[in-house]
Enzyme design. Structure first.
Site, PDB file in Angstrom:
ATOM      1  N   SER A 162       8.164   0.329  13.093  1.00 22.45           N
ATOM      2  CA  SER A 162       8.779  -0.068  13.656  1.00 22.45           C
ATOM      3  C   SER A 162       9.062  -0.201  15.218  1.00 22.45           C
ATOM      4  CB  SER A 162       9.801  -0.390  13.355  1.00 22.45           C
ATOM      5  OG  SER A 162      11.072  -0.648  13.833  1.00 22.45           O
ATOM      6  N   TYR A 177      15.412   7.285  11.653  1.00 22.01           N
ATOM      7  CA  TYR A 177      14.746   6.397  11.415  1.00 22.01           C
ATOM      8  C   TYR A 177      13.225   6.312  12.535  1.00 22.01           C
ATOM      9  CZ  TYR A 177      12.860   1.930   9.907  1.00 22.01           C
ATOM     10  OH  TYR A 177      11.937   0.242   9.338  1.00 22.01           O
ATOM     11  N   LYS A 181       9.491   6.655  12.704  1.00 20.99           N
ATOM     12  CA  LYS A 181       8.404   5.863  13.023  1.00 20.99           C
ATOM     13  C   LYS A 181       7.821   5.935  14.364  1.00 20.99           C
ATOM     14  CE  LYS A 181       9.140   3.092   9.856  1.00 20.99           C
ATOM     15  NZ  LYS A 181       8.020   1.730   8.842  1.00 20.99           N
TER      16      LYS A 181
HETATM   17  N1  LIG Z   1      12.796  -5.195   7.186  1.00 20.45           N
HETATM   18  C1  LIG Z   1      12.329  -5.079   8.624  1.00 20.45           C
HETATM   19  O1  LIG Z   1      13.620  -5.584   9.443  1.00 20.45           O
HETATM   20  C2  LIG Z   1      11.715  -4.136   9.134  1.00 20.45           C
HETATM   21  C3  LIG Z   1      11.652  -3.853  10.406  1.00 20.45           C
HETATM   22  C4  LIG Z   1      10.607  -3.249  11.520  1.00 20.45           C
HETATM   23  C5  LIG Z   1       9.865  -2.790   9.854  1.00 20.45           C
HETATM   24  N2  LIG Z   1       9.950  -2.403   8.993  1.00 20.45           N
HETATM   25  C6  LIG Z   1       9.425  -1.519   7.923  1.00 20.45           C
HETATM   26  O2  LIG Z   1       8.465  -2.442   7.303  1.00 20.45           O
HETATM   27  C7  LIG Z   1       8.538  -1.474   6.406  1.00 20.45           C
HETATM   28  C8  LIG Z   1       9.006  -1.992   4.591  1.00 20.45           C
HETATM   29  O3  LIG Z   1      10.719  -2.673   4.730  1.00 20.45           O
HETATM   30  P1  LIG Z   1      11.165  -3.444   4.183  1.00 20.45           P
HETATM   31  O4  LIG Z   1      11.755  -3.992   3.992  1.00 20.45           O
HETATM   32  O5  LIG Z   1       9.865  -4.386   3.429  1.00 20.45           O
HETATM   33  O6  LIG Z   1      11.773  -2.301   2.864  1.00 20.45           O
HETATM   34  P2  LIG Z   1      12.715  -2.806   1.681  1.00 20.45           P
HETATM   35  O7  LIG Z   1      12.670  -3.901   1.131  1.00 20.45           O
HETATM   36  O8  LIG Z   1      13.058  -1.507   1.357  1.00 20.45           O
HETATM   37  O9  LIG Z   1      10.545  -2.285   0.503  1.00 20.45           O
HETATM   38  C9  LIG Z   1      10.806  -0.958   0.565  1.00 20.45           C
HETATM   39  C10 LIG Z   1       8.886  -0.484   0.252  1.00 20.45           C
HETATM   40  O10 LIG Z   1       9.244   0.782  -0.428  1.00 20.45           O
HETATM   41  C11 LIG Z   1       9.253   0.870  -1.100  1.00 20.45           C
HETATM   42  N3  LIG Z   1       9.391   2.111  -0.658  1.00 20.45           N
HETATM   43  C12 LIG Z   1      10.231   3.054  -0.877  1.00 20.45           C
HETATM   44  N4  LIG Z   1      10.192   4.273  -1.210  1.00 20.45           N
HETATM   45  C13 LIG Z   1       9.060   5.126  -0.941  1.00 20.45           C
HETATM   46  C14 LIG Z   1       8.702   6.251  -1.922  1.00 20.45           C
HETATM   47  N5  LIG Z   1       9.683   7.006  -1.381  1.00 20.45           N
HETATM   48  N6  LIG Z   1       7.026   5.919  -2.204  1.00 20.45           N
HETATM   49  C15 LIG Z   1       6.707   4.798  -2.242  1.00 20.45           C
HETATM   50  N7  LIG Z   1       7.957   4.150  -2.399  1.00 20.45           N
HETATM   51  C16 LIG Z   1       8.615   3.702  -1.520  1.00 20.45           C
HETATM   52  C17 LIG Z   1       9.252   0.228  -1.814  1.00 20.45           C
HETATM   53  O11 LIG Z   1       9.253   0.203  -3.467  1.00 20.45           O
HETATM   54  P3  LIG Z   1       9.918  -0.011  -4.396  1.00 20.45           P
HETATM   55  O12 LIG Z   1      10.101  -1.825  -5.147  1.00 20.45           O
HETATM   56  O13 LIG Z   1       9.156   0.435  -5.333  1.00 20.45           O
HETATM   57  O14 LIG Z   1      11.380   0.658  -4.240  1.00 20.45           O
HETATM   58  C18 LIG Z   1       9.937  -0.979  -1.282  1.00 20.45           C
HETATM   59  O15 LIG Z   1       7.747  -1.566  -1.559  1.00 20.45           O
HETATM   60  C19 LIG Z   1       9.343  -0.343   6.005  1.00 20.45           C
HETATM   61  O16 LIG Z   1       7.965   0.657   6.673  1.00 20.45           O
HETATM   62  C20 LIG Z   1       9.716  -0.266   6.995  1.00 20.45           C
HETATM   63  O17 LIG Z   1      10.470   0.887   7.628  1.00 20.45           O
HETATM   64  C21 LIG Z   1      11.282  -3.387   8.300  1.00 20.45           C
END
Ligand SMILES: NC(=O)c1ccc[n+]([C@@H]2O[C@H](COP(=O)([O-])OP(=O)(O)OC[C@H]3O[C@@H](n4cnc5c(N)ncnc54)[C@H](OP(=O)(O)O)[C@@H]3O)[C@@H](O)[C@H]2O)c1
Length: 277
Positions: A162, A177, A181
């Site tokens: 991130s 967080y 990261k």
């Molecule tokens: N959204 C943003 O703005 C953003 C920006 C930068 C980076 N990111 C990064 O991108 C990645 C995905 O983010 P997202 O926005 O798609 O998040 P999200 O919508 O909250 O989805 C999270 C995903 O991670 C899985 N997960 C969470 N905790 C877990 C655990 N303890 N063990 C195994 N799986 C787990 C969830 O599985 P379940 O479906 O089974 O719950 C889900 O598939 C993350 O690493 C996040 O930090 C996101």
């Protein structure tokens, strides 16, 4: 000749591939012909995998895995290999969680949990993959001996980090967080250096704000105002869609971009310009 993304014959593993960014990555890669194994923890992703298989005619399967538990990660990888009858070619550590809370209010458990999922989870996946690719059958909790011989395994690992690894995002307070990261981004570089001679490349991407579940539900009134602020601080004036990140990742890890085997230890920022200012 046009450049085409072709993942035929590849097996790609995406943690947290059942929804949001993980699903968009899985989808873009399956669309380009890969077999894809996705993991989930809270929401059974089997129907999602079945849908991907039907839509793209590749073999997509879901596996339950709590990424903060190294035993579950090892067991999941063994199950993937057994189910597909071959090694994973590209491993994508995407699963992650966030916590919006002032640092002085974090409990030990809260702070630790963020690292366990985001940082340890990414490491556990990378280690399990490397051990498997090296053909090392190592009991859980043990270490190997010695540095492996140089070889050309032709494998890839990508961490979804991130821009929080680079700048302290505001107005929300999320020290745990951000720090978790930053560790992920540095870990990609460190592993890249350690494993380059094995033919394993390790890179990270650092997205800015992406419209997913993670940022969809601000926890209180103060937080609801953050969405406007985040948009204002993103020079292009909008969040990315998960699909944009998915297509971007598919391009990044494809053979066609020439990066395979050469781009390693890089952190690729895709943030609508957020970190420019
Ligand atoms: N959204 C943003 O703005 C953003 C920006 C930068 C980076 N990111 C990064 O991108 C990645 C995905 O983010 P997202 O926005 O798609 O998040 P999200 O919508 O909250 O989805 C999270 C995903 O991670 C899985 N997960 C969470 N905790 C877990 C655990 N303890 N063990 C195994 N799986 C787990 C969830 O599985 P379940 O479906 O089974 O719950 C889900 O598939 C993350 O690493 C996040 O930090 C996101």
């Amino acid at each position: 000749m046009p450049i085409v993304l072709d993942f035929s014959g590849k097996l790609v593993l995406v943690t947290g591939g059942g929804r949001s960014i993980g699903l968009a990555i899985a989808r873009a890669i399956a669309k380009a012909g890969a077999d894809v194994a996705i993991t989930y923890t809270s929401q059974d992703a089997t129907p999602v995998a079945d849908k991907l298989s039907k839509e793209f005619g590749t073999v997509c399967k879901a596996f339950k895995c709590e990424v903060s538990d190294s035993r579950e990660v090892n067991t999941m990888l063994a199950a993937v290999k057994e189910s597909y009858g071959r090694e994973v070619d590209i491993g994508i550590a995407n699963a992650g969680i966030t916590l919006w809370k002032d640092a002085h209010e974090n409990t030990d458990d809260e702070f630790r949990r963020i690292f366990e999922v985001n940082t340890f989870g990414s490491y556990y996946l990378a280690r399990a993959l490397a051990r498997s690719w090296l053909g090392e059958d190592i009991p859980v909790g043990s270490s190997t001996t010695g540095r492996p011989e140089a070889q050309q395994l032709g494998k890839q690992i990508l961490f979804v980090s991130s821009i929080s690894a680079i700048v302290a995002m505001t107005p929300q307070r999320q020290t745990a967080y951000n720090a978790s990261k930053a560790a992920v981004t540095m870990m990609a570089k460190s592993l890249a250096a350690e494993w380059a001679h094995l033919g394993i490349t390790v890179n990270s991407i650092s997205p800015g704000y992406v419209a997913t579940d993670m940022i969809a539900n601000p926890p209180n009134e103060e937080a609801k105002a953050w969405v406007g602020e985040w948009t204002k601080r993103t020079p292009v004036g909008r969040f990315a869609t998960a699909e944009q990140i998915g297509e971007f990742v598919a391009t990044l890890v494809s053979d066609s971009q020439g990066g395979m085997g050469w781009m390693t230890g890089s952190d690729v920022v895709i943030d609508g310009g957020y970190t420019l200012l």
